[in-house]
Design a protein around this motif. Structure first.
Motif, PDB file in Angstrom:
ATOM      1  N   VAL A  99       0.840  -1.204   0.000  1.00  0.00           N
ATOM      2  CA  VAL A  99       0.000   0.000   0.000  1.00  0.00           C
ATOM      3  C   VAL A  99       0.876   1.256   0.000  1.00  0.00           C
ATOM      4  CG1 VAL A  99      -1.689   1.341   1.318  1.00  0.00           C
ATOM      5  CG2 VAL A  99      -1.961  -1.137   1.104  1.00  0.00           C
ATOM      6  N   LYS A 100       1.992   1.203   0.739  1.00  0.00           N
ATOM      7  CA  LYS A 100       2.912   2.345   0.752  1.00  0.00           C
ATOM      8  C   LYS A 100       3.495   2.581  -0.636  1.00  0.00           C
ATOM      9  CE  LYS A 100       6.930   4.130   3.257  1.00  0.00           C
ATOM     10  NZ  LYS A 100       7.942   3.829   4.312  1.00  0.00           N
ATOM     11  N   HIS A 101       3.818   1.478  -1.320  1.00  0.00           N
ATOM     12  CA  HIS A 101       4.355   1.586  -2.680  1.00  0.00           C
ATOM     13  C   HIS A 101       3.316   2.190  -3.627  1.00  0.00           C
ATOM     14  CE1 HIS A 101       6.828   0.629  -6.120  1.00  0.00           C
ATOM     15  NE2 HIS A 101       5.857  -0.087  -6.659  1.00  0.00           N
ATOM     16  N   ILE A 102       2.068   1.728  -3.496  1.00  0.00           N
ATOM     17  CA  ILE A 102       0.991   2.276  -4.327  1.00  0.00           C
ATOM     18  C   ILE A 102       0.770   3.751  -4.018  1.00  0.00           C
ATOM     19  CG2 ILE A 102      -1.494   2.151  -4.803  1.00  0.00           C
ATOM     20  CD1 ILE A 102      -1.317  -0.868  -4.293  1.00  0.00           C
ATOM     21  N   SER A 103       0.796   4.104  -2.730  1.00  0.00           N
ATOM     22  CA  SER A 103       0.582   5.500  -2.318  1.00  0.00           C
ATOM     23  C   SER A 103       1.656   6.412  -2.897  1.00  0.00           C
ATOM     24  CB  SER A 103       0.574   5.601  -0.796  1.00  0.00           C
ATOM     25  OG  SER A 103      -0.473   4.839  -0.234  1.00  0.00           O
ATOM     26  N   ARG A 104       2.885   5.901  -2.939  1.00  0.00           N
ATOM     27  CA  ARG A 104       3.966   6.712  -3.519  1.00  0.00           C
ATOM     28  C   ARG A 104       3.742   6.954  -5.002  1.00  0.00           C
ATOM     29  NH1 ARG A 104       9.359   3.978  -0.686  1.00  0.00           N
ATOM     30  NH2 ARG A 104       9.093   4.962   1.381  1.00  0.00           N
ATOM     31  N   LYS A 105       3.274   5.915  -5.688  1.00  0.00           N
ATOM     32  CA  LYS A 105       3.002   6.080  -7.123  1.00  0.00           C
ATOM     33  C   LYS A 105       1.877   7.081  -7.347  1.00  0.00           C
ATOM     34  CE  LYS A 105       4.619   1.627  -8.925  1.00  0.00           C
ATOM     35  NZ  LYS A 105       4.244   0.406  -9.673  1.00  0.00           N
ATOM     36  N   VAL A 106       0.819   6.951  -6.529  1.00  0.00           N
ATOM     37  CA  VAL A 106      -0.306   7.883  -6.653  1.00  0.00           C
ATOM     38  C   VAL A 106       0.147   9.303  -6.335  1.00  0.00           C
ATOM     39  CG1 VAL A 106      -2.555   8.517  -5.712  1.00  0.00           C
ATOM     40  CG2 VAL A 106      -2.031   6.118  -6.132  1.00  0.00           C
ATOM     41  N   ALA A 107       0.995   9.447  -5.301  1.00  0.00           N
ATOM     42  CA  ALA A 107       1.502  10.771  -4.932  1.00  0.00           C
ATOM     43  C   ALA A 107       2.356  11.353  -6.055  1.00  0.00           C
ATOM     44  CB  ALA A 107       2.301  10.681  -3.641  1.00  0.00           C
ATOM     45  N   LEU A 108       3.173  10.479  -6.690  1.00  0.00           N
ATOM     46  CA  LEU A 108       4.014  10.942  -7.798  1.00  0.00           C
ATOM     47  C   LEU A 108       3.151  11.419  -8.963  1.00  0.00           C
ATOM     48  CD1 LEU A 108       6.760  11.274  -9.138  1.00  0.00           C
ATOM     49  CD2 LEU A 108       6.634   8.883  -9.861  1.00  0.00           C
ATOM     50  N   ILE A 109       2.127  10.621  -9.293  1.00  0.00           N
ATOM     51  CA  ILE A 109       1.220  11.017 -10.377  1.00  0.00           C
ATOM     52  C   ILE A 109       0.527  12.323 -10.036  1.00  0.00           C
ATOM     53  CG2 ILE A 109      -0.864  10.359 -11.629  1.00  0.00           C
ATOM     54  CD1 ILE A 109       0.016   7.438 -11.308  1.00  0.00           C
ATOM     55  N   SER A 110       0.091  12.447  -8.781  1.00  0.00           N
ATOM     56  CA  SER A 110      -0.595  13.669  -8.341  1.00  0.00           C
ATOM     57  C   SER A 110       0.345  14.866  -8.421  1.00  0.00           C
ATOM     58  CB  SER A 110      -1.108  13.492  -6.912  1.00  0.00           C
ATOM     59  OG  SER A 110      -2.032  12.438  -6.824  1.00  0.00           O
ATOM     60  N   GLY A 111       1.617  14.661  -8.014  1.00  0.00           N
ATOM     61  CA  GLY A 111       2.577  15.751  -8.068  1.00  0.00           C
ATOM     62  C   GLY A 111       2.844  16.205  -9.494  1.00  0.00           C
ATOM     63  N   ILE A 112       2.988  15.222 -10.403  1.00  0.00           N
ATOM     64  CA  ILE A 112       3.211  15.568 -11.812  1.00  0.00           C
ATOM     65  C   ILE A 112       1.994  16.304 -12.376  1.00  0.00           C
ATOM     66  CG2 ILE A 112       3.537  14.613 -14.125  1.00  0.00           C
ATOM     67  CD1 ILE A 112       5.151  12.340 -12.821  1.00  0.00           C
ATOM     68  N   SER A 113       0.802  15.804 -12.022  1.00  0.00           N
ATOM     69  CA  SER A 113      -0.432  16.448 -12.483  1.00  0.00           C
ATOM     70  C   SER A 113      -0.522  17.875 -11.964  1.00  0.00           C
ATOM     71  CB  SER A 113      -1.653  15.642 -12.025  1.00  0.00           C
ATOM     72  OG  SER A 113      -1.611  14.323 -12.510  1.00  0.00           O
ATOM     73  N   MET A 114      -0.144  18.044 -10.700  1.00  0.00           N
ATOM     74  CA  MET A 114      -0.181  19.368 -10.087  1.00  0.00           C
ATOM     75  C   MET A 114       0.780  20.320 -10.797  1.00  0.00           C
ATOM     76  SD  MET A 114      -1.644  20.970  -7.533  1.00  0.00           S
ATOM     77  CE  MET A 114      -1.387  22.510  -6.615  1.00  0.00           C
ATOM     78  N   LEU A 115       1.987  19.811 -11.118  1.00  0.00           N
ATOM     79  CA  LEU A 115       2.989  20.635 -11.796  1.00  0.00           C
ATOM     80  C   LEU A 115       2.519  21.043 -13.187  1.00  0.00           C
ATOM     81  CD1 LEU A 115       5.814  21.863 -11.864  1.00  0.00           C
ATOM     82  CD2 LEU A 115       6.674  19.655 -12.702  1.00  0.00           C
ATOM     83  N   VAL A 116       1.982  20.055 -13.934  1.00  0.00           N
ATOM     84  CA  VAL A 116       1.480  20.348 -15.281  1.00  0.00           C
ATOM     85  C   VAL A 116       0.338  21.355 -15.217  1.00  0.00           C
ATOM     86  CG1 VAL A 116       0.323  19.353 -17.294  1.00  0.00           C
ATOM     87  CG2 VAL A 116       2.211  18.123 -16.211  1.00  0.00           C
ATOM     88  N   THR A 117      -0.566  21.155 -14.243  1.00  0.00           N
ATOM     89  CA  THR A 117      -1.697  22.072 -14.079  1.00  0.00           C
ATOM     90  C   THR A 117      -1.213  23.476 -13.767  1.00  0.00           C
ATOM     91  OG1 THR A 117      -3.094  20.261 -13.265  1.00  0.00           O
ATOM     92  CG2 THR A 117      -3.818  22.499 -12.800  1.00  0.00           C
ATOM     93  N   ALA A 118      -0.193  23.583 -12.904  1.00  0.00           N
ATOM     94  CA  ALA A 118       0.344  24.889 -12.532  1.00  0.00           C
ATOM     95  C   ALA A 118       0.929  25.612 -13.749  1.00  0.00           C
ATOM     96  CB  ALA A 118       1.408  24.732 -11.450  1.00  0.00           C
ATOM     97  N   ILE A 119       1.702  24.861 -14.556  1.00  0.00           N
ATOM     98  CA  ILE A 119       2.307  25.471 -15.752  1.00  0.00           C
ATOM     99  C   ILE A 119       1.233  25.960 -16.718  1.00  0.00           C
ATOM    100  CG2 ILE A 119       3.719  24.994 -17.785  1.00  0.00           C
ATOM    101  CD1 ILE A 119       5.315  23.000 -16.048  1.00  0.00           C
ATOM    102  N   ILE A 120       0.240  25.085 -16.968  1.00  0.00           N
ATOM    103  CA  ILE A 120      -0.850  25.469 -17.881  1.00  0.00           C
ATOM    104  C   ILE A 120      -1.613  26.669 -17.332  1.00  0.00           C
ATOM    105  CG2 ILE A 120      -3.032  24.702 -18.885  1.00  0.00           C
ATOM    106  CD1 ILE A 120      -1.866  21.880 -19.000  1.00  0.00           C
ATOM    107  N   ALA A 121      -1.878  26.642 -16.005  1.00  0.00           N
ATOM    108  CA  ALA A 121      -2.646  27.726 -15.382  1.00  0.00           C
ATOM    109  C   ALA A 121      -1.916  29.059 -15.529  1.00  0.00           C
ATOM    110  CB  ALA A 121      -2.887  27.410 -13.914  1.00  0.00           C
TER     111      ALA A 121
END
Length: 479
Positions: free
Chosen positions: A175-197
């Motif tokens: 679950v910790k491994h999955i959470s890290r992957k989800v967090a990484l995806i969320s972080g990348i999504s957040m970064l892309v969203t910030a740049i676009i915004a």
């Protein structure tokens, strides 16, 4: 002097401008939402894994108890085949097995350490009192361990108890491994969203700067100054309103409200619905309490629907054909359907629906117990939802050639013939308004179809509007 002060404070004003406020607020809301979703997903996955581990361990404990109850009752636990069976089960579950008699004397131990000793553990005592027990301990040396105990029953008498201890550290690591992957995806999504915004905000607020310059010139007495904005959005409307001053403010406000209404009509997903309702509350004026309550009720409903969708999507992820391994076991379908019947009967009684169970034949199949149960429940739940108060839903089990048939028949509203071929598609709903009222997400039948397909089975549907529907779950009988 004025110009110097303006230049000197330019950088400071940049950080309190409307652009920065809106962009930062938008990113903050996305960040908070992603954190909440990540926590929810991690907790849900952890609970699912632990529940699956618990169910598997309980099953093993009951099997061991059933196999050794005669030997335990007659004090023949020292027979070689009994010891061998305990050791094999211990290796299979990668855990420790302890069997005690009704006097707390250890008669079987996969580690051969406590045989003959008195063993009074909390879980053992509960099992000797006739209770199934499960508890998770977190030890400093061995980590997280799940203790599961069940009574050993012979001729309706408790003759002992079986205790199984298994490590669940691997579950937490996964679950910790999955959470890290989800967090990484969320972080990348957040970064892309910030740049676009930031890129879009620069283009969006450029006309606002032109309008500000024009207002400053008018304030200095240049009344001939006009604003010419070459765009086709709200800024053009604001510019036109500025050019004709206060006379056009009502028209701009009407156009804005019409725009919001048209956009809200087109957006479909729960998240966008929540956003629209929230914006309506923020931008509206002089709303009374009843209007606020109505909007908040709609938001609450959309949040519930979003939770249902997330839950069903997690199930669909779990049903990925490339990753899923079915836990196939010989299952008595009669017993399975009886459990489903007892579970859903209260739901049917709430609508005064007669839920009937017909078991004419005894059938056992090799299926994944938990998943096939979910598929059947999804279909019966749909039948109850779309059957009017006082109606009837019939659940029937029988053989037909090489297939076992689970028939779910109702006298509900029925499905139009042209829609039957689409009902197993994800998010498809025949009556969207009614599905929203009943809490439907459009994923239940899709999940059922995928589960049955993974069992090499099919689902057939017969339906007539105003008469009712019949679902046939066909599962192959393997020998």
């Amino acid at each position: 002097m004025v110009t110097i002060l303006e230049v000197g404070h330019n950088d400071k004003k940049k950080f309190i401008s409307v652009r920065w406020k809106l962009v930062s607020t938008y990113l903050l809301l996305i960040f908070v939402t992603l954190i909440i979703i990540n926590i929810f997903i991690s907790k849900t996955i952890l609970n699912i894994y632990i529940q699956q581990k618990q169910n598997d361990t309980f099953t093993k404990a009951n099997i061991i108890s059933n196999r050794t109850r005669y030997q335990l009752a007659s004090d023949r636990m020292n027979e070689e085949w009994v010891k061998k069976a305990i050791n094999e089960y211990s290796k299979e579950i990668n855990g420790r097995i302890i069997i005690v008699d009704k006097n707390n004397i250890v008669k079987g131990d996969s580690n051969n350490l406590f045989i003959g000793d008195t063993f009074k553990h909390d879980e053992i005592q509960k099992a000797l009192n006739g209770e199934n027990s499960r508890r998770v301990y977190n030890f400093r040396d061995t980590g997280r361990v799940m203790y599961v105990s069940v009574p050993v029953i012979l001729n309706d008498e408790i003759v002992g108890a079986t205790l199984i201890s298994v490590s669940i550290d691997n579950i937490y690591l996964e679950v910790k491994h999955i959470s890290r992957k989800v967090a990484l995806i969320s972080g990348i999504s957040m970064l892309v969203t910030a740049i676009i915004a930031f890129f879009f905000s620069d283009a969006i607020f450029k006309p606002l700067g032109q309008l500000k310059n024009a207002i400053n010139k008018v304030a200095q007495g240049h009344l001939e100054e006009k604003v010419n904005i070459d765009s086709n959005d709200e800024f053009k409307e604001v510019a036109e309103a500025f050019n004709i001053m206060i006379l056009k403010l009502d028209q701009v406000d009407t156009q804005r409200k019409d725009f919001v209404a048209n956009v809200s009509h087109e957006l479909r997903t729960p998240l966008t619905s929540i956003k629209i309702l929230s914006e309506s509350l923020i931008s509206g004026e002089d709303f009374n309490v009843d209007v606020y309550k109505e909007f908040l009720t709609d938001i609450d409903s959309e949040v519930d629907r979003l939770n249902n969708i997330i839950t069903d999507l997690l199930t669909l992820v779990d049903l990925d054909k490339e990753k899923l391994t079915l836990d196939l076991k010989i299952t008595y379908m009669n017993f399975l359907l009886e459990r489903i019947y007892l579970r859903l009967k209260p739901l049917a009684e709430k609508k005064s629906i007669d839920l009937e169970l017909v078991l004419n034949e005894k059938i056992q199949l090799k299926v994944d117990n938990e998943k096939i149960q979910q598929a059947i429940i999804n279909i019966i739940d749909n039948a109850i939802k779309y059957t009017q108060t006082g109606g009837k839903v019939k659940l029937k089990l029988y053989n037909e050639g090489k297939y076992a048939i689970i028939e779910i028949k109702d006298n509900g509203i029925g499905i139009p013939e042209e829609n039957i071929q689409n009902i197993f598609e994800r998010f498809y709903r025949v009556d969207k308004a009614r599905s929203r009222d009943t809490g439907g997400t459009g994923l239940g039948l899709s999940i059922a179809w995928q589960i049955v397909s993974l069992h090499q089975g099919t689902i057939e549907v017969e339906s007539k509007v105003g008469v009712g529907s019949t679902f046939y779950i066909k599962l192959p009988i393997t020998t």
